[in-house]
Scaffold this active site. Structure first.
Site, PDB file in Angstrom:
ATOM      1  CD  GLU A 132     -10.845  -5.741 -27.325  1.00  0.00           C
ATOM      2  OE1 GLU A 132      -9.827  -5.147 -27.716  1.00  0.00           O
ATOM      3  OE2 GLU A 132     -11.356  -5.533 -26.205  1.00  0.00           O
TER       4      GLU A 132
ATOM      5  CE1 TYR B  55      -5.537  -6.383 -26.948  1.00  0.00           C
ATOM      6  CE2 TYR B  55      -6.906  -6.167 -28.911  1.00  0.00           C
ATOM      7  CZ  TYR B  55      -6.689  -5.915 -27.565  1.00  0.00           C
ATOM      8  OH  TYR B  55      -7.617  -5.240 -26.845  1.00  0.00           O
TER       9      TYR B  55
ATOM     10  CG  ASP C  29      -3.941  -2.748 -25.512  1.00  0.00           C
ATOM     11  OD1 ASP C  29      -3.220  -2.925 -24.502  1.00  0.00           O
ATOM     12  OD2 ASP C  29      -4.920  -1.974 -25.506  1.00  0.00           O
TER      13      ASP C  29
END
Ligand code: SF4
Length: 354
Positions: free
Chosen positions: A39, A122, A140
């Site tokens: 990520e 996030y 996102d």
């Protein structure tokens, strides 16, 4: 929002994701470390670019302990070419925090995750939902755009509230990834394919060609266009690199000499200034090509020049933090993305001469 609308959106999205999810190397695991690394790499970077970096990074630093112990230059070297190097520094720093404060275990708590270097809402949401199965949204750019369109929401707080309401309690990780995949493949910024969309019958923006996404990105970026000539200084098969300061932009990376060209400054004056103290004399710069690049808010046009030392120069390293290196040994150093691109032009030039 109506409960029946919620459940229909959830159901359709999860079903679609089950059959259509992108096959990505980090999709087969719930290992929180793997989720965290992937990520982080995916922020500001295309999936296809990330895949080889992710695989190399995971094989060199397979867990928090290995990353926490790694010297920063080694981490940066693996990151070389991926850009936004602050992410790599933060990963290492956060790994050290995890070892020190959490016995090497990635925390399962939102506030504790947010307190780690480089972890924002996030990444914390992605970790909690994908790795730990907790119902936290991970919003996102893709998820923001899809939700903004489906629900016709125009404010960030309303979007967050809707995402918290909407998220699947039983499959939060799959739900978040379904939103991301839908935004990446069907509900794209410019050409949404509403006819192929699994939630088209539930979407408030369906079949409005080019319906503007009110929330596709947080704020428009303004760029400054700059010209940044780069010098490949060559001597006896080696080239000259310098190391950037250990703080600030692209901290600690190795790069080709060069800089932003100011006003009417000549190329000779710029290179003379950049190589000041080197006491080297060069042939006239030969242009090999040019690259385009973007760093923070600068759009860079970088012509790449080759300079050979003339016979009388003593090829001593000019200053601390500079070194001559053979092109085949460049992988020993963490180099900036712009340098990687310029050296690819140099390598093509050399091949064409053979
Ligand atoms: S119906 Fe169209 S606008 Fe709505 S989510 Fe699907 S692709 Fe996006």
């Amino acid at each position: 929002m109506l409960p029946t609308l919620h459940s229909a959106i959830r159901r359709n999205l999860l079903r679609w994701y089950k059959n259509n999810k992108r096959d990505l190397p980090w999709r087969g695991t719930r290992d929180p470390y793997a989720v965290w690394i992937s990520e982080t790499m995916l922020q500001q970077t295309q999936v296809n670019t990330v895949i080889p970096y992710y695989e190399k990074f995971m094989s060199r630093f397979p867990g928090v302990d290995e990353l926490a112990r790694a010297p920063l230059p080694k981490v940066l070297r693996l990151w070389s070419g991926l850009g936004y190097y602050r992410r790599a520094e933060n990963l290492r720093q956060a790994a050290q925090q995890i070892v020190r404060l959490h016995d090497g275990e990635i925390p399962r708590d939102f506030a504790q995750l947010r307190a780690l270097a480089g972890i924002g809402d996030y990444t914390a949401g992605a970790l909690l939902s994908i790795a730990f199965g907790k119902p936290y949204p991970a919003i996102d750019g893709n998820a923001r755009r899809v939700l903004g369109r489906v629900l016709r929401i125009t404010s960030e707080p309303a979007l967050r509230a809707a995402a918290e309401e909407l998220i699947s309690r039983s499959q939060p990780g799959e739900f978040n990834q379904a939103l991301m995949d839908l935004g990446a493949t069907i509900c794209t910024p410019k050409n949404q394919r509403c006819a192929d969309c699994p939630i088209n019958s539930l979407c408030a923006s369906r079949s409005r060609p080019h319906a503007p996404s009110t929330l596709g990105s947080r704020r428009p970026l303004t760029f400054k266009n700059v010209v940044w000539p780069l010098a490949i200084v060559r001597h006896r098969g080696k080239i000259l690199l310098r190391r950037r300061a250990t703080n600030g932009l692209l901290a600690g990376l190795w790069e080709l000499p060069g800089n932003e060209l100011n006003g009417k400054q000549s190329l000779a004056a710029l290179f003379g200034n950049e190589l000041k103290g080197a006491q080297l004399s060069f042939t006239r710069p030969e242009k090999l090509g040019e690259i385009r690049h973007a760093i923070t808010h600068r759009r860079i046009w970088a012509p790449v020049y080759l300079l050979d030392l003339t016979g009388n120069s003593r090829a001593r390293v000019p200053l601390a933090g500079w070194r001559w290196i053979a092109p085949e040994n460049l992988q020993e150093l963490a180099t900036s993305s712009m340098t990687v691109k310029a050296l690819a032009i140099f390598s093509n030039h050399e091949k064409n001469l053979r």
